[in-house]
Design a protein around this motif. Structure first.
Motif, short mmCIF file in Angstrom:
data_model
loop_
_atom_site.label_atom_id
_atom_site.label_comp_id
_atom_site.label_asym_id
_atom_site.label_seq_id
_atom_site.Cartn_x
_atom_site.Cartn_y
_atom_site.Cartn_z
N THR A 106 0.90 -1.11 -0.11
CA THR A 106 -0.12 -0.06 0.18
C THR A 106 0.88 1.18 -0.05
OG1 THR A 106 -0.20 0.24 2.45
CG2 THR A 106 -1.89 -1.35 1.33
N ALA B 238 -0.22 3.78 2.74
CA ALA B 238 -1.50 4.51 2.91
C ALA B 238 -2.67 3.92 3.62
CB ALA B 238 -2.07 4.30 1.15
N THR B 239 -3.63 4.60 4.14
CA THR B 239 -4.79 4.17 4.88
C THR B 239 -5.53 3.44 4.23
OG1 THR B 239 -6.01 6.31 4.60
CG2 THR B 239 -4.72 6.08 6.74
N VAL B 240 -5.97 2.10 4.80
CA VAL B 240 -6.79 1.31 4.22
C VAL B 240 -8.18 1.21 4.59
CG1 VAL B 240 -6.87 -1.36 3.76
CG2 VAL B 240 -4.54 -0.14 3.82
N GLY B 241 -8.91 1.41 3.76
CA GLY B 241 -10.41 1.38 4.06
C GLY B 241 -10.82 -0.26 3.92
N LYS C 218 -5.98 -2.72 -4.47
CA LYS C 218 -5.92 -1.01 -4.91
C LYS C 218 -6.68 -0.75 -6.05
CE LYS C 218 -2.32 1.86 -6.68
NZ LYS C 218 -1.04 2.07 -7.46
N ASP D 147 -8.66 4.57 -8.51
CA ASP D 147 -8.54 6.03 -7.87
C ASP D 147 -7.32 6.02 -6.79
OD1 ASP D 147 -9.46 4.84 -5.58
OD2 ASP D 147 -11.39 6.17 -5.52
N SER E 223 -7.09 4.47 -3.99
CA SER E 223 -7.22 4.06 -2.76
C SER E 223 -7.24 2.58 -2.34
CB SER E 223 -8.80 4.72 -2.05
OG SER E 223 -9.56 3.85 -2.98
N VAL F 90 -8.53 -1.00 -0.09
CA VAL F 90 -9.38 -1.51 0.59
C VAL F 90 -8.92 -3.06 1.00
CG1 VAL F 90 -11.55 -0.18 -0.23
CG2 VAL F 90 -10.75 -2.50 -1.42
#
Lengths: 138, 109
Positions: A37, A40-43, A116, A119, A121, A123
């Motif tokens: 990632t 990055a923050t993972v939703g 990934k 956009d 982001s 998850v």
């Protein structure tokens, strides 16, 4: 029981080791996920990970991932000696952002999938798989 | 070294233009993880397929990076768009430098 200085020290060391060991196992997995990632923050949501609840044989555990709109999906086995399992990169002609494969699991553990999105982001989805016979040989 | 490596791929013979089809691939390969030990206790060196790609008329469908945690005889199932008649090319890359390829033609029905 009489507590000597030596016994107290040994007990303290044992407690510290016990506290550190499980953390180590997941730290390797967290590092592997962070490498994918880039920190990055993972939703959550938008990613489906299908794995059996109980796998009799850890040598072949069928799993599938599905994340509409994903660019790539990485799979991690948190409790394996090396947590990385596979990274699926979807090209322009992929009909859907889904794939199935068979993986090895060393023992009962969480399987984590991180997708990934287009956009940029990320998850995550995870599921625990109970393994009767581990799949890393000995 | 891996021996008797045989790729097997299942692709429909024909599809409608723009249709999404399911492709199944299997390649016989021991996928030696590097974690196992032989009877004398010496570690068996890692020997796996580390990358698998599928292309249709030169366009990428899927590109997979494999780690030792993928089972013996790596199996993949995925979906692809078929915009026109053409050829699917499947490529597996071995740790020892070998490259195994398989191709399948598909017609527009």
């Amino acid at each position: 029981m009489k507590l000597t200085r030596r016994a107290t020290l040994l007990m303290a060391m044992g407690t510290a080791a016990a506290a550190v060991l499980p953390f180590r196992a997941s730290a390797a997995a967290e590092d592997a996920i962070a490498t994918f990632t880039g920190g990055a923050t993972v939703g959550a949501g938008g990613l489906t990970l299908t794995a059996p609840e109980i796998a009799e044989n850890g040598n072949t555990v069928p799993i599938s991932v599905d994340a509409p709109g994903a660019v790539s999906i990485a799979i991690f086995a948190v409790g394996n000696p090396t947590p990385d399992v596979a990274i699926f990169n979807f090209g322009a002609l992929s009909g859907s952002q889904s794939a199935s494969t068979r993986i090895r699991l060393a023992g009962t553990q969480d399987v984590v999938a991180v997708a990934k999105m287009a956009d940029g982001s990320f998850v995550k989805a995870s599921q625990e798989v109970k393994v009767t016979i581990g799949g890393c040989g000995g | 070294m891996a021996e008797n490596v045989t790729p097997r791929v299942r692709v429909p013979r024909s599809a409608a233009a723009g249709e999404t089809i399911t492709i199944k691939t299997l390649i016989s390969h021991p996928m030696e993880s590097g974690q196992r030990k032989d009877s004398d206790g010496n570690p068996i060196p890692r020997s796996i397929i580390n990358r698998f790609t599928c292309e249709f008329n030169g366009e990428t469908v899927i590109d997979v990076q494999l780690e030792p945690a993928i089972s013996t005889n790596p199996y993949f199932e995925f979906e692809s768009l078929v915009p026109e008649a053409g050829t699917f090319v499947f490529t597996w890359y071995d740790d020892d430098g070998s490259v195994y390829t398989e191709s399948k033609d598909i017609a527009i029905a």
